[in-house]
Design a protein around this motif. Structure first.
Motif, short mmCIF file in Angstrom:
data_model
loop_
_atom_site.label_atom_id
_atom_site.label_comp_id
_atom_site.label_asym_id
_atom_site.label_seq_id
_atom_site.Cartn_x
_atom_site.Cartn_y
_atom_site.Cartn_z
N ARG A 1 0.82 -1.22 0.00
CA ARG A 1 0.00 0.00 0.00
C ARG A 1 0.85 1.27 0.00
O ARG A 1 0.57 2.22 0.70
N ASP A 2 1.90 1.28 -0.79
CA ASP A 2 2.77 2.46 -0.90
C ASP A 2 2.10 3.60 -1.65
O ASP A 2 2.50 4.76 -1.52
N TYR A 3 1.10 3.28 -2.44
CA TYR A 3 0.46 4.32 -3.25
C TYR A 3 -0.35 5.29 -2.41
O TYR A 3 -0.77 6.34 -2.89
N GLU A 4 -0.59 4.98 -1.13
CA GLU A 4 -1.35 5.88 -0.25
C GLU A 4 -0.43 6.81 0.55
O GLU A 4 -0.90 7.56 1.38
N HIS A 5 0.87 6.75 0.31
CA HIS A 5 1.80 7.55 1.09
C HIS A 5 1.53 9.05 0.95
O HIS A 5 1.54 9.78 1.94
N SER A 6 1.26 9.51 -0.23
CA SER A 6 1.01 10.94 -0.42
C SER A 6 -0.29 11.37 0.24
O SER A 6 -0.41 12.49 0.73
N ASP A 7 -1.27 10.48 0.28
CA ASP A 7 -2.52 10.81 0.96
C ASP A 7 -2.31 10.95 2.46
O ASP A 7 -2.86 11.85 3.09
N ARG A 8 -1.50 10.07 3.04
CA ARG A 8 -1.23 10.16 4.47
C ARG A 8 -0.45 11.43 4.79
O ARG A 8 -0.71 12.10 5.79
N LEU A 9 0.52 11.78 3.95
CA LEU A 9 1.31 12.99 4.21
C LEU A 9 0.46 14.25 4.12
O LEU A 9 0.70 15.21 4.85
N SER A 10 -0.51 14.26 3.24
CA SER A 10 -1.33 15.46 3.08
C SER A 10 -2.25 15.67 4.28
O SER A 10 -2.73 16.77 4.50
N LEU A 11 -2.49 14.62 5.08
CA LEU A 11 -3.35 14.76 6.24
C LEU A 11 -2.59 15.18 7.49
O LEU A 11 -3.20 15.55 8.49
N PHE A 12 -1.26 15.13 7.48
CA PHE A 12 -0.48 15.56 8.63
C PHE A 12 -0.53 17.09 8.73
O PHE A 12 -0.51 17.80 7.73
N PRO A 13 -0.57 17.62 9.95
CA PRO A 13 -0.53 19.08 10.08
C PRO A 13 0.85 19.61 9.70
O PRO A 13 1.86 18.94 9.85
N LEU A 14 0.87 20.81 9.22
CA LEU A 14 2.12 21.42 8.81
C LEU A 14 2.94 21.91 10.00
O LEU A 14 4.15 21.88 10.00
N GLU A 15 2.24 22.38 11.03
CA GLU A 15 2.93 22.93 12.19
C GLU A 15 2.13 22.60 13.43
O GLU A 15 0.90 22.60 13.42
N ASP A 16 2.82 22.33 14.52
CA ASP A 16 2.15 22.02 15.78
C ASP A 16 1.53 23.29 16.33
O ASP A 16 2.21 24.29 16.54
N ASP A 17 0.22 23.27 16.61
CA ASP A 17 -0.47 24.45 17.12
C ASP A 17 -0.14 24.73 18.57
O ASP A 17 -0.28 25.85 19.05
N SER A 18 0.29 23.72 19.33
CA SER A 18 0.56 23.93 20.74
C SER A 18 1.92 24.58 20.99
O SER A 18 2.18 25.05 22.09
N ALA A 19 2.78 24.58 19.99
CA ALA A 19 4.10 25.18 20.17
C ALA A 19 4.00 26.70 20.13
O ALA A 19 3.31 27.27 19.30
N ARG A 20 4.70 27.35 21.07
CA ARG A 20 4.68 28.81 21.11
C ARG A 20 5.83 29.36 20.28
O ARG A 20 6.93 28.82 20.32
N PRO A 21 5.61 30.43 19.56
CA PRO A 21 6.71 31.02 18.80
C PRO A 21 7.72 31.67 19.74
O PRO A 21 7.40 32.10 20.84
N ALA A 22 8.96 31.74 19.31
CA ALA A 22 10.01 32.36 20.11
C ALA A 22 9.76 33.86 20.19
O ALA A 22 9.28 34.47 19.24
N PRO A 23 10.08 34.46 21.34
CA PRO A 23 9.87 35.91 21.45
C PRO A 23 10.81 36.64 20.51
O PRO A 23 11.93 36.20 20.25
N PRO A 24 10.36 37.76 19.97
CA PRO A 24 11.22 38.51 19.03
C PRO A 24 12.43 39.08 19.76
O PRO A 24 12.37 39.46 20.93
N SER A 25 13.54 39.12 19.07
CA SER A 25 14.76 39.67 19.67
C SER A 25 14.68 41.19 19.67
O SER A 25 14.09 41.79 18.77
#
Length: 63
Positions: A29-53
């Motif tokens: 079932r390698d042909y579903e690899h792109s479908d699984r990747l498209s469902l992953f989130p791009l960035e974790d919402d719980s992570a806080r951005p670093a404070p600006p310098s």
């Protein structure tokens, strides 16, 4: 005549190899690899951005 036989043999081996690799891919079932990747989130919402310098001060620049 032997070149023609060799060419047919190589062509049949390439076709057989592609059929075997296609069957292997479908079985695992390698042909579903792109479908699984498209469902992953791009960035974790719980992570806080670093404070600006802070902006550089006048003493940071060489004279």
């Amino acid at each position: 005549m032997s070149v023609l036989v060799l060419q047919v043999f190589v062509s049949l081996m390439l076709v057989a190899g592609s059929v075997v690799l296609f069957a292997f891919s479908v079985r695992h079932r390698d042909y579903e690899h792109s479908d699984r990747l498209s469902l992953f989130p791009l960035e974790d919402d719980s992570a806080r951005p670093a404070p600006p310098s802070p902006p550089p001060s006048q003493s940071d620049f060489p004279r």
